[in-house]
Design a protein around this motif. Sequence first.
Motif, PDB file in Angstrom:
ATOM      1  N   VAL A   1       0.540  -1.238   0.128  1.00 18.05           N
ATOM      2  CA  VAL A   1       0.205  -0.238   0.112  1.00 18.05           C
ATOM      3  C   VAL A   1       1.221   1.214   0.095  1.00 18.05           C
ATOM      4  CG1 VAL A   1      -1.773   1.637   1.360  1.00 18.05           C
ATOM      5  CG2 VAL A   1      -1.677  -1.438   1.525  1.00 18.05           C
ATOM      6  N   THR A   2       1.081   1.917  -0.958  1.00 21.45           N
ATOM      7  CA  THR A   2       1.472   2.688  -1.408  1.00 21.45           C
ATOM      8  C   THR A   2       0.908   4.008  -1.625  1.00 21.45           C
ATOM      9  OG1 THR A   2       2.468   2.131  -3.159  1.00 21.45           O
ATOM     10  CG2 THR A   2       4.050   1.970  -1.210  1.00 21.45           C
ATOM     11  N   ALA A   3       0.597   5.499  -0.714  1.00 17.39           N
ATOM     12  CA  ALA A   3      -0.299   6.601  -1.735  1.00 17.39           C
ATOM     13  C   ALA A   3       0.418   6.651  -2.966  1.00 17.39           C
ATOM     14  CB  ALA A   3      -0.819   7.847  -0.757  1.00 17.39           C
ATOM     15  N   GLY A   4       0.179   7.693  -3.390  1.00 20.66           N
ATOM     16  CA  GLY A   4       1.193   8.845  -4.808  1.00 20.66           C
ATOM     17  C   GLY A   4       0.554  10.045  -4.235  1.00 20.66           C
ATOM     18  N   LEU A   5       1.978  10.820  -4.401  1.00 20.91           N
ATOM     19  CA  LEU A   5       1.673  12.715  -4.239  1.00 20.91           C
ATOM     20  C   LEU A   5       2.239  13.326  -5.513  1.00 20.91           C
ATOM     21  CD1 LEU A   5       0.502  14.475  -2.307  1.00 20.91           C
ATOM     22  CD2 LEU A   5       2.177  14.943  -1.196  1.00 20.91           C
ATOM     23  N   LEU A   6       0.839  13.852  -5.940  1.00 20.28           N
ATOM     24  CA  LEU A   6       1.265  14.920  -7.389  1.00 20.28           C
ATOM     25  C   LEU A   6       1.193  16.161  -6.733  1.00 20.28           C
ATOM     26  CD1 LEU A   6       2.375  15.240 -10.122  1.00 20.28           C
ATOM     27  CD2 LEU A   6      -0.202  14.768 -10.374  1.00 20.28           C
ATOM     28  N   LEU A   7       2.809  16.812  -6.616  1.00 17.33           N
ATOM     29  CA  LEU A   7       3.240  18.307  -6.106  1.00 17.33           C
ATOM     30  C   LEU A   7       2.938  19.385  -7.685  1.00 17.33           C
ATOM     31  CD1 LEU A   7       5.889  17.801  -3.694  1.00 17.33           C
ATOM     32  CD2 LEU A   7       3.870  18.065  -3.204  1.00 17.33           C
ATOM     33  N   ALA A   8       1.438  19.652  -7.890  1.00 18.57           N
ATOM     34  CA  ALA A   8       1.200  20.569  -8.761  1.00 18.57           C
ATOM     35  C   ALA A   8       0.514  22.331  -8.696  1.00 18.57           C
ATOM     36  CB  ALA A   8       0.644  19.627  -9.651  1.00 18.57           C
TER      37      ALA A   8
ATOM     38  N   LEU B   1      -9.743  15.995 -12.732  1.00 13.20           N
ATOM     39  CA  LEU B   1      -8.331  14.541 -12.555  1.00 13.20           C
ATOM     40  C   LEU B   1      -9.101  13.388 -12.221  1.00 13.20           C
ATOM     41  CD1 LEU B   1      -6.196  16.707 -10.501  1.00 13.20           C
ATOM     42  CD2 LEU B   1      -6.050  16.054 -13.518  1.00 13.20           C
ATOM     43  N   PRO B   2      -9.653  12.546 -13.232  1.00 18.51           N
ATOM     44  CA  PRO B   2     -10.210  10.732 -12.515  1.00 18.51           C
ATOM     45  C   PRO B   2      -8.683  10.280 -11.858  1.00 18.51           C
ATOM     46  CG  PRO B   2     -10.991  11.955 -14.991  1.00 18.51           C
ATOM     47  CD  PRO B   2      -9.512  12.663 -14.769  1.00 18.51           C
ATOM     48  N   GLY B   3      -9.655   9.909 -11.100  1.00 17.61           N
ATOM     49  CA  GLY B   3      -8.260   8.676 -10.505  1.00 17.61           C
ATOM     50  C   GLY B   3      -7.932   9.373  -9.526  1.00 17.61           C
ATOM     51  N   ALA B   4      -8.453  11.236  -8.981  1.00 18.26           N
ATOM     52  CA  ALA B   4      -7.539  11.536  -8.352  1.00 18.26           C
ATOM     53  C   ALA B   4      -7.921  12.259  -7.403  1.00 18.26           C
ATOM     54  CB  ALA B   4      -6.068  12.148  -8.564  1.00 18.26           C
ATOM     55  N   VAL B   5      -7.679  12.644  -6.141  1.00 16.54           N
ATOM     56  CA  VAL B   5      -7.825  13.378  -5.008  1.00 16.54           C
ATOM     57  C   VAL B   5      -7.453  15.157  -5.382  1.00 16.54           C
ATOM     58  CG1 VAL B   5      -8.349  14.079  -2.303  1.00 16.54           C
ATOM     59  CG2 VAL B   5      -8.626  11.666  -2.883  1.00 16.54           C
ATOM     60  N   SER B   6      -8.319  16.145  -4.927  1.00 14.19           N
ATOM     61  CA  SER B   6      -7.433  17.358  -5.913  1.00 14.19           C
ATOM     62  C   SER B   6      -7.301  17.537  -4.541  1.00 14.19           C
ATOM     63  CB  SER B   6      -8.412  18.256  -6.575  1.00 14.19           C
ATOM     64  OG  SER B   6      -8.456  17.709  -7.941  1.00 14.19           O
ATOM     65  N   VAL B   7      -6.475  18.324  -3.704  1.00 18.83           N
ATOM     66  CA  VAL B   7      -5.882  18.909  -2.134  1.00 18.83           C
ATOM     67  C   VAL B   7      -5.481  20.556  -2.946  1.00 18.83           C
ATOM     68  CG1 VAL B   7      -4.295  18.654  -0.848  1.00 18.83           C
ATOM     69  CG2 VAL B   7      -4.821  16.493  -1.800  1.00 18.83           C
ATOM     70  N   ARG B   8      -6.606  20.749  -2.470  1.00 25.07           N
ATOM     71  CA  ARG B   8      -6.078  22.864  -2.917  1.00 25.07           C
ATOM     72  C   ARG B   8      -5.830  23.347  -1.930  1.00 25.07           C
ATOM     73  NH1 ARG B   8      -9.531  26.839  -5.745  1.00 25.07           N
ATOM     74  NH2 ARG B   8      -9.002  28.840  -5.644  1.00 25.07           N
TER      75      ARG B   8
ATOM     76  N   ARG C   1       1.822  19.832   3.022  1.00 26.02           N
ATOM     77  CA  ARG C   1      -0.557  19.811   2.948  1.00 26.02           C
ATOM     78  C   ARG C   1      -0.385  18.839   2.000  1.00 26.02           C
ATOM     79  NH1 ARG C   1      -4.193  19.857   2.744  1.00 26.02           N
ATOM     80  NH2 ARG C   1      -6.193  21.249   1.752  1.00 26.02           N
ATOM     81  N   GLY C   2       0.153  17.999   1.365  1.00 24.02           N
ATOM     82  CA  GLY C   2      -0.304  17.000   0.222  1.00 24.02           C
ATOM     83  C   GLY C   2      -0.265  15.731   0.974  1.00 24.02           C
ATOM     84  N   LEU C   3       1.105  16.046   2.448  1.00 21.24           N
ATOM     85  CA  LEU C   3       0.704  14.310   3.459  1.00 21.24           C
ATOM     86  C   LEU C   3       0.092  14.287   4.499  1.00 21.24           C
ATOM     87  CD1 LEU C   3       5.113  15.142   3.950  1.00 21.24           C
ATOM     88  CD2 LEU C   3       4.303  13.319   2.170  1.00 21.24           C
ATOM     89  N   ALA C   4       0.136  16.212   4.341  1.00 19.83           N
ATOM     90  CA  ALA C   4      -1.414  16.479   5.508  1.00 19.83           C
ATOM     91  C   ALA C   4      -2.286  15.799   4.931  1.00 19.83           C
ATOM     92  CB  ALA C   4      -0.948  17.658   6.751  1.00 19.83           C
TER      93      ALA C   4
END
Length: 198
Positions: free
Chosen positions: A6-13, A64-71, A85-88
Amino acid sequence: MPDPSVTAGLLLAAGAGRRYGLPKALVELDGEPLVRRGVRLLGDGGCAPVHVVLGAGADEMPALPGAVSVRHDRWSDGLGSSLRRGLASLPAHVPAVVVVLVDQPLLSPVAVHRVRAAYADGAVVAVATYAGRPGHPVLLGRETWPLLDYYALGDRGARDLLRDRPDLVVEVPCDDVGSPLDVDTPADLLRLRTLIDG
C-alpha cells in the motif's frame, strides 16, 4: 504492521510556473495536461490513493479522474509547504507515499514500481537515481513525514532530509527507464518533444 503493497501517490502541482508563463500543471504535452500525465504516472505505477496538490490556476484545472484534488491556498510559500500540505491530506492508514513533481513528464511508471519494491523490501526512503544523482520519484515512509516539518521549508522538499539521513535512504537506479528532465520554459518542452520523437 504496515502493508508494504500500500503506497499512496502525491503529485505536487501547485506552482505558478512564472518562467513558463502559466502554471505548469496546465501545460500540454502531446495534447495532455501535465497534471493528468502525472496522475496517470502514479496510477500506472501502482499507487492508491493518488492526491494532487493544486494552487495557482486551481480553478482552471481539468477534471482529474482517479485522483483527489487537494487545494493549497498557501502554495506561494514554496514547494516545501505543498509537500507538507499533501502529506497531511493522506488517509491515516497510508504507510508510505511516492512523491513526484508535475514538471517532470518523462518519469516512468517503472521507476514508481521500483521505489515501491524497495519499500516492500524494507526501505524507509527510496529515491530514484539518474547517473548516480537523486531525483524523482521519491518514496517516503510515514515515519519520516514528521521530519519534513523541519526540512520541507521554502522551495525545499525532501532533498535535505535525503542528504542528512543517508542511513534511511535506499537509492534505486532508474537510468534505463525515463528521464528526470523538467519543464521550466517553453524551450524545455520543445526539447522534451524532440526526445520523445527520437
